[in-house]
Write a protein that holds these residues in place. Structure first.
Motif, PDB file in Angstrom:
ATOM      1  N   GLU A  78       0.834  -1.206   0.000  1.00 29.71           N
ATOM      2  CA  GLU A  78       0.000   0.000   0.000  1.00 29.71           C
ATOM      3  C   GLU A  78       0.867   1.255   0.000  1.00 29.71           C
ATOM      4  OE1 GLU A  78      -4.403  -0.665   1.684  1.00 29.71           O
ATOM      5  OE2 GLU A  78      -2.927  -0.056   3.174  1.00 29.71           O
ATOM      6  N   ARG A  83      -3.121   4.793   2.097  1.00 31.36           N
ATOM      7  CA  ARG A  83      -3.383   3.665   2.994  1.00 31.36           C
ATOM      8  C   ARG A  83      -4.877   3.368   3.103  1.00 31.36           C
ATOM      9  NH1 ARG A  83       0.214   1.565   6.387  1.00 31.36           N
ATOM     10  NH2 ARG A  83      -1.277  -0.142   6.141  1.00 31.36           N
ATOM     11  N   SER A  86      -5.840  -0.236  -0.761  1.00 32.01           N
ATOM     12  CA  SER A  86      -5.279  -1.356  -1.531  1.00 32.01           C
ATOM     13  C   SER A  86      -4.704  -0.884  -2.868  1.00 32.01           C
ATOM     14  CB  SER A  86      -6.344  -2.444  -1.766  1.00 32.01           C
ATOM     15  OG  SER A  86      -6.819  -2.960  -0.546  1.00 32.01           O
ATOM     16  N   ARG A  87      -3.967   0.229  -2.831  1.00 35.29           N
ATOM     17  CA  ARG A  87      -3.382   0.801  -4.040  1.00 35.29           C
ATOM     18  C   ARG A  87      -1.906   1.099  -3.834  1.00 35.29           C
ATOM     19  NH1 ARG A  87      -7.785   5.091  -6.460  1.00 35.29           N
ATOM     20  NH2 ARG A  87      -9.675   4.086  -5.667  1.00 35.29           N
ATOM     21  N   TYR A  93      -2.732  -1.817  -8.344  1.00 36.21           N
ATOM     22  CA  TYR A  93      -2.596  -2.628  -7.138  1.00 36.21           C
ATOM     23  C   TYR A  93      -1.294  -3.418  -7.235  1.00 36.21           C
ATOM     24  CZ  TYR A  93      -3.359  -6.999  -4.466  1.00 36.21           C
ATOM     25  OH  TYR A  93      -3.225  -8.100  -3.642  1.00 36.21           O
TER      26      TYR A  93
END
Length: 349
Positions: A78, A83, A86-87, A93
């Motif tokens: 992350e 945060r 999920s990136r 991702y």
């Protein structure tokens, strides 16, 4: 049209804003400068993940949950500025996946495009559309959207790879679908190596008609890609910003191997300091070989083998390898180019 967003407020205006707020209306002039920006702007920040440290946590997770129970035992990378989302960038991702000896990550399919870049281990497999491929260090493995896929490890050693997916893009379009296969492992009905032989030898079957936008090759062996870079270096034609940089392609049309994600492999010779470069595609980098450092938006990040780092959109980046270095990278350039959004700057910064 003014993009400054600077408008003096008055009691009458404030009262008006309050009145229309309950009707789910917002005046554009109060937010225009934050949604149409003069340059790319997001919470994405530069960052580096030390692979050895991440690997220790990943192996620890292996004692807490099985691959089948988790469906995919992955630690998400992350971005510190994103945060909880999920990136690793605003559109991509990333995660580190662990499959232990004897385990199977069960078969499923989903709308998201996925790549795997193998970091640790040799001999585990990915199965896709009835064909199984063995995975080795540095291999670039694809999973097209909507394709059944599962992973297994019949070796004696843990297998770790980087997962890269377009999850945020698919979520933006609200177009996510997923389905579990009735069996943990899909039936295998094609010989290992069939896809590479059929589509990866500078030829295509005579009556081939594509049914997907993803490359029909689903494992690009590192040995072949690395060999190409080594052969090219003999010509001594180095790009000031990239050294030697190749893109993984779809042999059907010569475009990027994936419809939304662009992937690359580059060679930087020892002591070759690149010129500063920036582009609109925030990029995830994986050090395959070598050591050195990269300066991103004024911050210096030292790296070694298998470390992972990220450069946000439109931030200056330069590399300074201490040894010969090979770096894998991926970004959303494939999608940006299709939408007419991609831009680069090779200026001397």
């Amino acid at each position: 049209m003014s993009l400054t967003g600077k408008h003096p407020e008055t009691p009458e205006r404030t009262a008006f804003y309050d009145k229309i707020d309950s009707r789910s209306l917002t005046p554009l002039w109060t937010v225009l400068s934050s949604i149409i920006t003069p340059e790319p702007k997001s919470g994405c920040v530069p960052h580096r993940w030390n692979f050895a440290e991440a690997k220790s946590y990943l192996l620890e997770s292996g004692g807490l949950i099985t691959a089948k129970e988790a469906e995919r035992r992955v630690l998400i990378l992350e971005n510190p500025g994103l945060r909880g989302q999920s990136r690793i960038t605003t559109s991509l991702y990333a995660g580190l996946q662990l499959v232990l000896p004897g385990e199977v990550a069960p078969a499923h399919k989903h709308s998201q495009s996925a790549l795997r870049f193998v970091l640790d281990g040799r001999g585990a497999h990915t199965s896709l559309d009835g064909e199984r491929t063995e995975m080795s260090f540095g291999d670039f493995v694809l999973t097209p959207p909507g394709a059944w896929h599962d992973h297994g490890n019949k070796t004696a050693e843990p297998m770790i790879w980087l997962d890269g997916l377009d999850v945020p893009m698919v979520s933006l379009f609200d177009a996510s679908f997923a389905e579990e296969h009735p069996k943990d492992e899909q039936p295998i009905y094609r010989a290992t190596g069939d896809a590479l032989a059929r589509y990866g030898a500078n030829m295509l079957p005579v009556d081939f008609a594509t049914r997907r936008k993803t490359s029909p090759i689903f494992n690009y062996p590192y040995e072949r890609s690395r060999g190409a870079l080594e052969q090219m270096r003999k010509q001594e034609e180095w790009d000031a910003c990239h050294g030697l940089k190749l893109r993984y392609v779809n042999p059907v049309d010569g475009g990027f191997a994936m419809p939304t994600i662009a992937a690359f492999l580059q060679l930087l010779p020892k002591a070759f300091s690149t010129s500063a470069y920036r582009a609109t595609d925030a990029t995830v980098f994986v050090v395959v070989e070598g050591s050195g450092s990269s300066t991103i938006d004024g911050q210096v990040f030292e790296w070694g083998p298998k470390d992972i780092f990220v450069a946000p959109s439109w931030k200056w980046i330069s590399h300074a390898p201490l040894t010969d270095a090979v770096i894998f990278s991926y970004s959303d350039r494939a999608a940006q180019e299709k939408l007419g959004l991609w831009r680069e700057d090779r200026g001397n910064h």
